[in-house]
Design a protein around this motif. Structure first.
Motif, PDB file in Angstrom:
ATOM      1  N   ALA A 101      -8.392  24.691 -31.533  1.00  0.00           N
ATOM      2  CA  ALA A 101      -6.932  24.524 -31.540  1.00  0.00           C
ATOM      3  C   ALA A 101      -6.487  24.260 -30.105  1.00  0.00           C
ATOM      4  O   ALA A 101      -5.742  25.048 -29.512  1.00  0.00           O
ATOM      5  CB  ALA A 101      -6.256  25.759 -32.103  1.00  0.00           C
ATOM      6  N   CYS A 102      -6.955  23.148 -29.539  1.00  0.00           N
ATOM      7  CA  CYS A 102      -6.623  22.802 -28.156  1.00  0.00           C
ATOM      8  C   CYS A 102      -5.117  22.568 -28.039  1.00  0.00           C
ATOM      9  O   CYS A 102      -4.528  21.847 -28.849  1.00  0.00           O
ATOM     10  CB  CYS A 102      -7.394  21.561 -27.718  1.00  0.00           C
ATOM     11  SG  CYS A 102      -9.188  21.783 -27.806  1.00  0.00           S
ATOM     12  N   LYS A 103      -4.514  23.156 -27.045  1.00  0.00           N
ATOM     13  CA  LYS A 103      -3.066  23.211 -26.970  1.00  0.00           C
ATOM     14  C   LYS A 103      -2.418  21.882 -26.624  1.00  0.00           C
ATOM     15  O   LYS A 103      -1.205  21.738 -26.778  1.00  0.00           O
ATOM     16  CB  LYS A 103      -2.650  24.295 -25.972  1.00  0.00           C
ATOM     17  CG  LYS A 103      -3.140  25.681 -26.390  1.00  0.00           C
ATOM     18  CD  LYS A 103      -2.869  26.726 -25.332  1.00  0.00           C
ATOM     19  CE  LYS A 103      -3.470  28.066 -25.730  1.00  0.00           C
ATOM     20  NZ  LYS A 103      -3.264  29.105 -24.703  1.00  0.00           N
ATOM     21  N   TYR A 104      -3.204  20.914 -26.140  1.00  0.00           N
ATOM     22  CA  TYR A 104      -2.637  19.616 -25.751  1.00  0.00           C
ATOM     23  C   TYR A 104      -3.070  18.477 -26.676  1.00  0.00           C
ATOM     24  O   TYR A 104      -2.794  17.319 -26.411  1.00  0.00           O
ATOM     25  CB  TYR A 104      -3.043  19.253 -24.322  1.00  0.00           C
ATOM     26  CG  TYR A 104      -4.534  19.318 -24.058  1.00  0.00           C
ATOM     27  CD1 TYR A 104      -5.429  18.542 -24.784  1.00  0.00           C
ATOM     28  CD2 TYR A 104      -5.051  20.167 -23.090  1.00  0.00           C
ATOM     29  CE1 TYR A 104      -6.783  18.597 -24.564  1.00  0.00           C
ATOM     30  CE2 TYR A 104      -6.417  20.229 -22.851  1.00  0.00           C
ATOM     31  CZ  TYR A 104      -7.272  19.444 -23.585  1.00  0.00           C
ATOM     32  OH  TYR A 104      -8.623  19.503 -23.369  1.00  0.00           O
ATOM     33  N   CYS A 105      -3.770  18.763 -27.756  1.00  0.00           N
ATOM     34  CA  CYS A 105      -4.417  17.713 -28.556  1.00  0.00           C
ATOM     35  C   CYS A 105      -3.384  16.733 -29.126  1.00  0.00           C
ATOM     36  O   CYS A 105      -2.514  17.113 -29.908  1.00  0.00           O
ATOM     37  CB  CYS A 105      -5.209  18.338 -29.699  1.00  0.00           C
ATOM     38  SG  CYS A 105      -6.102  17.113 -30.692  1.00  0.00           S
ATOM     39  N   TYR A 106      -3.508  15.463 -28.740  1.00  0.00           N
ATOM     40  CA  TYR A 106      -2.560  14.467 -29.233  1.00  0.00           C
ATOM     41  C   TYR A 106      -2.886  14.027 -30.656  1.00  0.00           C
ATOM     42  O   TYR A 106      -2.010  13.506 -31.354  1.00  0.00           O
ATOM     43  CB  TYR A 106      -2.519  13.245 -28.299  1.00  0.00           C
ATOM     44  CG  TYR A 106      -3.719  12.329 -28.370  1.00  0.00           C
ATOM     45  CD1 TYR A 106      -3.702  11.199 -29.188  1.00  0.00           C
ATOM     46  CD2 TYR A 106      -4.855  12.573 -27.616  1.00  0.00           C
ATOM     47  CE1 TYR A 106      -4.792  10.349 -29.250  1.00  0.00           C
ATOM     48  CE2 TYR A 106      -5.950  11.723 -27.666  1.00  0.00           C
ATOM     49  CZ  TYR A 106      -5.915  10.619 -28.491  1.00  0.00           C
ATOM     50  OH  TYR A 106      -7.001   9.784 -28.560  1.00  0.00           O
ATOM     51  N   VAL A 107      -4.129  14.241 -31.101  1.00  0.00           N
ATOM     52  CA  VAL A 107      -4.487  13.891 -32.476  1.00  0.00           C
ATOM     53  C   VAL A 107      -3.883  14.907 -33.436  1.00  0.00           C
ATOM     54  O   VAL A 107      -3.073  14.584 -34.302  1.00  0.00           O
ATOM     55  CB  VAL A 107      -6.013  13.803 -32.649  1.00  0.00           C
ATOM     56  CG1 VAL A 107      -6.362  13.535 -34.107  1.00  0.00           C
ATOM     57  CG2 VAL A 107      -6.587  12.689 -31.775  1.00  0.00           C
ATOM     58  N   GLU A 108      -4.263  16.186 -33.268  1.00  0.00           N
ATOM     59  CA  GLU A 108      -3.721  17.211 -34.163  1.00  0.00           C
ATOM     60  C   GLU A 108      -2.236  17.456 -33.897  1.00  0.00           C
ATOM     61  O   GLU A 108      -1.496  17.859 -34.789  1.00  0.00           O
ATOM     62  CB  GLU A 108      -4.518  18.506 -34.026  1.00  0.00           C
ATOM     63  CG  GLU A 108      -5.947  18.381 -34.550  1.00  0.00           C
ATOM     64  CD  GLU A 108      -6.521  19.698 -35.023  1.00  0.00           C
ATOM     65  OE1 GLU A 108      -5.821  20.724 -34.948  1.00  0.00           O
ATOM     66  OE2 GLU A 108      -7.678  19.695 -35.487  1.00  0.00           O
ATOM     67  N   GLY A 109      -1.786  17.173 -32.679  1.00  0.00           N
ATOM     68  CA  GLY A 109      -0.370  17.309 -32.363  1.00  0.00           C
ATOM     69  C   GLY A 109       0.489  16.225 -32.985  1.00  0.00           C
ATOM     70  O   GLY A 109       1.722  16.278 -32.899  1.00  0.00           O
ATOM     71  N   LEU A 286      -1.837  12.647 -23.153  1.00  0.00           N
ATOM     72  CA  LEU A 286      -1.046  11.767 -24.003  1.00  0.00           C
ATOM     73  C   LEU A 286      -0.090  12.606 -24.838  1.00  0.00           C
ATOM     74  O   LEU A 286      -0.471  13.655 -25.368  1.00  0.00           O
ATOM     75  CB  LEU A 286      -1.947  10.953 -24.940  1.00  0.00           C
ATOM     76  CG  LEU A 286      -2.881   9.927 -24.296  1.00  0.00           C
ATOM     77  CD1 LEU A 286      -3.723   9.255 -25.383  1.00  0.00           C
ATOM     78  CD2 LEU A 286      -2.113   8.885 -23.513  1.00  0.00           C
ATOM     79  N   GLU A 287       1.133  12.140 -24.972  1.00  0.00           N
ATOM     80  CA  GLU A 287       2.109  12.880 -25.769  1.00  0.00           C
ATOM     81  C   GLU A 287       1.822  12.706 -27.261  1.00  0.00           C
ATOM     82  O   GLU A 287       1.679  11.585 -27.740  1.00  0.00           O
ATOM     83  CB  GLU A 287       3.528  12.388 -25.476  1.00  0.00           C
ATOM     84  CG  GLU A 287       4.079  12.859 -24.150  1.00  0.00           C
ATOM     85  CD  GLU A 287       5.557  12.555 -24.025  1.00  0.00           C
ATOM     86  OE1 GLU A 287       6.162  12.095 -25.012  1.00  0.00           O
ATOM     87  OE2 GLU A 287       6.100  12.781 -22.932  1.00  0.00           O
ATOM     88  N   PRO A 288       1.762  13.817 -28.010  1.00  0.00           N
ATOM     89  CA  PRO A 288       1.624  13.708 -29.463  1.00  0.00           C
ATOM     90  C   PRO A 288       2.956  13.342 -30.102  1.00  0.00           C
ATOM     91  O   PRO A 288       4.006  13.376 -29.458  1.00  0.00           O
ATOM     92  CB  PRO A 288       1.184  15.116 -29.872  1.00  0.00           C
ATOM     93  CG  PRO A 288       1.794  16.000 -28.833  1.00  0.00           C
ATOM     94  CD  PRO A 288       1.779  15.206 -27.558  1.00  0.00           C
ATOM     95  N   LYS A 289       2.896  13.023 -31.371  1.00  0.00           N
ATOM     96  CA  LYS A 289       4.110  12.625 -32.084  1.00  0.00           C
ATOM     97  C   LYS A 289       5.070  13.800 -32.270  1.00  0.00           C
ATOM     98  O   LYS A 289       6.281  13.660 -32.120  1.00  0.00           O
ATOM     99  CB  LYS A 289       3.743  12.032 -33.453  1.00  0.00           C
ATOM    100  CG  LYS A 289       4.941  11.605 -34.280  1.00  0.00           C
ATOM    101  CD  LYS A 289       4.523  11.066 -35.636  1.00  0.00           C
ATOM    102  CE  LYS A 289       5.728  10.661 -36.468  1.00  0.00           C
ATOM    103  NZ  LYS A 289       5.352  10.176 -37.810  1.00  0.00           N
TER     104      LYS A 289
END
Length: 472
Positions: A101-109, A286-289
């Motif tokens: 649960a990486c706090k910066y993940c742009y994929v899951e984010g 990278l910013e997630p959605k």
């Protein structure tokens, strides 16, 4: 005669002496003139004197009055086949799930909350293998698939489904051994699920390995934690790295720049070197959605520190990819960098539901750029590739973007992240502005390094004076 609008002229001051660096922005060709040589060139341009250096004309820096920059750009696009699909990368994602649960993940984010967990079903996997055999074999015959083809196992986390990975490699090696394709395999993994069995498989099949790690324990474990208990991943990764080293399996590091490590990138290089890697790929956040998943990262600090770290990595004998691929283009050891990733026309992505897409960042999203599905049959590879989405994406590179056409950094840029343009501006043809900062700062560094090398001086002042000259 005049200066091409696709060229730049830099005024340089070194030890009270002026020099002029003339550069073709697209071709990455450079010429250094003394002040007197440059003044002669300006006079000769005004008088149409034949003494204009032939190299400047040959390299399209000085051009006739009726010269068309647009026609030259069209020529470059045709020369490099930029506006047509040519697949050299295939991403395989067997699941949209991850054990971290990486706090910066742009994929899951960017996941849609309504989207269910998806693992590739067995029957869809079997159809995926058949599709890959057909796509690669026929694609090479039709000229749409490169004979040097890279298959990347991606995620979330690809080692959640190790049997799919192994079966894919074996199937493709067995079924394409008599074809014209030169296959290579890569895996990008969080490094927590590496077993002795999979290590032996990596070694036997020469699979390239990139492990996501953000630094030593006190840095990495701030962001990269297990989903189940929120504990840090470092200790598990380090144990698995030791297994890799024991078996002689090389690995690279993928390091994301975020607040936890932004001030420690050079120290990270030394740490990664001690771990035994020969390559590092830095990824700027990278910013997630989903807005609630976003964090704040200083664009300027990230880039300044990245540039220093890349130079330091080179001194340490570590290859750092993010900056060095621009260095290669600038130095003309590779062709100009018009596409910084494979998404604009050079890759396909197969998602866990069997859908065929363009960009791996859309793994957890239903509204993806699409090509088709492995569940359907296509008469030709061309029919599949020329979807409406691919037509838009493959032409999304700087030479087709009006804002970018005359940018001094266009030959080393690559266009930035198309996913980010879509997320931030809802338009893939908008500039990725944060990436523009990254590229311009890199160009400034490369220009200064070039001048220092050419003139043997460390203190260099440089200014782009192109706009003063285009009216000559």
């Amino acid at each position: 005669m005049r200066f091409s609008k696709l060229s730049s002229v830099y005024e340089c001051l070194i030890n009270n002496s002026f020099y002029y660096l003339l550069r073709h922005n697209v071709l990455n060709k450079h010429f250094l003139l003394s002040e007197s040589e440059f003044e002669d060139l300006k006079r000769n341009l005004k008088t149409e004197n034949s003494k204009i250096p032939s190299e400047l004309v040959k390299n399209h820096i000085v051009v006739p009055e009726d010269y068309s920059e647009d026609k030259f750009i069209d020529f470059i696009k045709r020369s490099y086949n930029l506006d047509e699909p040519h697949i050299s990368i295939i991403y395989l994602t067997f699941s949209n799930q991850c054990n971290l649960a990486c706090k910066y993940c742009y994929v899951e984010g960017s996941y849609e909350k309504k989207l269910k967990s998806t693992f590739l079903k067995k029957d869809v996997f079997e159809k995926t293998l058949k599709f890959l055999k057909w796509f690669i074999t026929e694609g090479i015959k039709e000229g749409y698939v490169d004979s040097n083809l890279t298959v990347i196992f991606y995620g979330s986390e690809p080692l959640l489904t190790p049997e799919y990975l192994k079966n894919t490699v074996i199937f493709l090696e067995d079924n394409l051994k008599d074809s014209q394709v030169n296959l290579s395999f890569e895996i990008i993994t969080n490094g927590t699920l590496i077993t002795n069995e999979i290590i032996r498989f990596f070694k036997e099949h020469s699979i390239s390995l990139a492990i996501s790690l953000d630094g030593p324990k006190e840095i990495n474990d701030q962001m990269r934690v297990f989903k189940l208990n929120q504990k840090g991943t470092f200790d598990t990764i380090l144990k698995n790295v030791e297994k890799l080293k024991k078996e002689g399996v090389p690995f690279g590091i993928s390091c994301t720049i975020a607040p936890h490590n932004i001030d420690h990138l050079k120290e990270n290089i030394l740490f990664f070197k001690e771990m035994g890697t020969e390559s590092v790929g830095f990824n700027i956040y990278l910013e997630p959605k989903n807005k609630e998943n976003r964090i704040s990262v200083s664009i300027l600090k990230a880039n300044y520190n990245l540039l220093e770290a890349s130079k330091f990595a080179q001194e340490q004998g570590i290859y750092e990819d993010r900056i060095q691929r621009k260095v290669k283009a600038f130095n003309r050891s590779t062709h100009p960098l018009f596409k910084d990733c494979g998404a604009p026309g050079n890759q396909i992505v197969i998602y866990p539901d069997g859908e065929i897409g363009i960009c791996q960042a859309y793994l957890g999203m239903s509204n993806r750029p699409k090509l088709g599905s492995v569940l359907k049959k296509y008469s030709t590879v061309k029919q599949l590739l020329y979807s409406e989405d691919m037509k838009k994406w493959m032409k999304r590179h700087p030479l087709n973007m009006p804002e970018c056409k005359y940018c001094p950094a266009i030959g080393i840029c690559g266009g930035g992240c198309i996913f980010e343009s879509q997320i931030k501006y809802r338009d893939i043809y908008r500039r990725d502005k944060a990436f523009c900062v990254h590229t311009q700062l890199t160009l400034d560094m490369l220009l200064k390094e070039l001048l220092k090398k050419e003139l043997g001086k460390n203190e260099v002042y440089i200014s782009n004076i192109s706009n003063m000259l285009f009216s000559l």
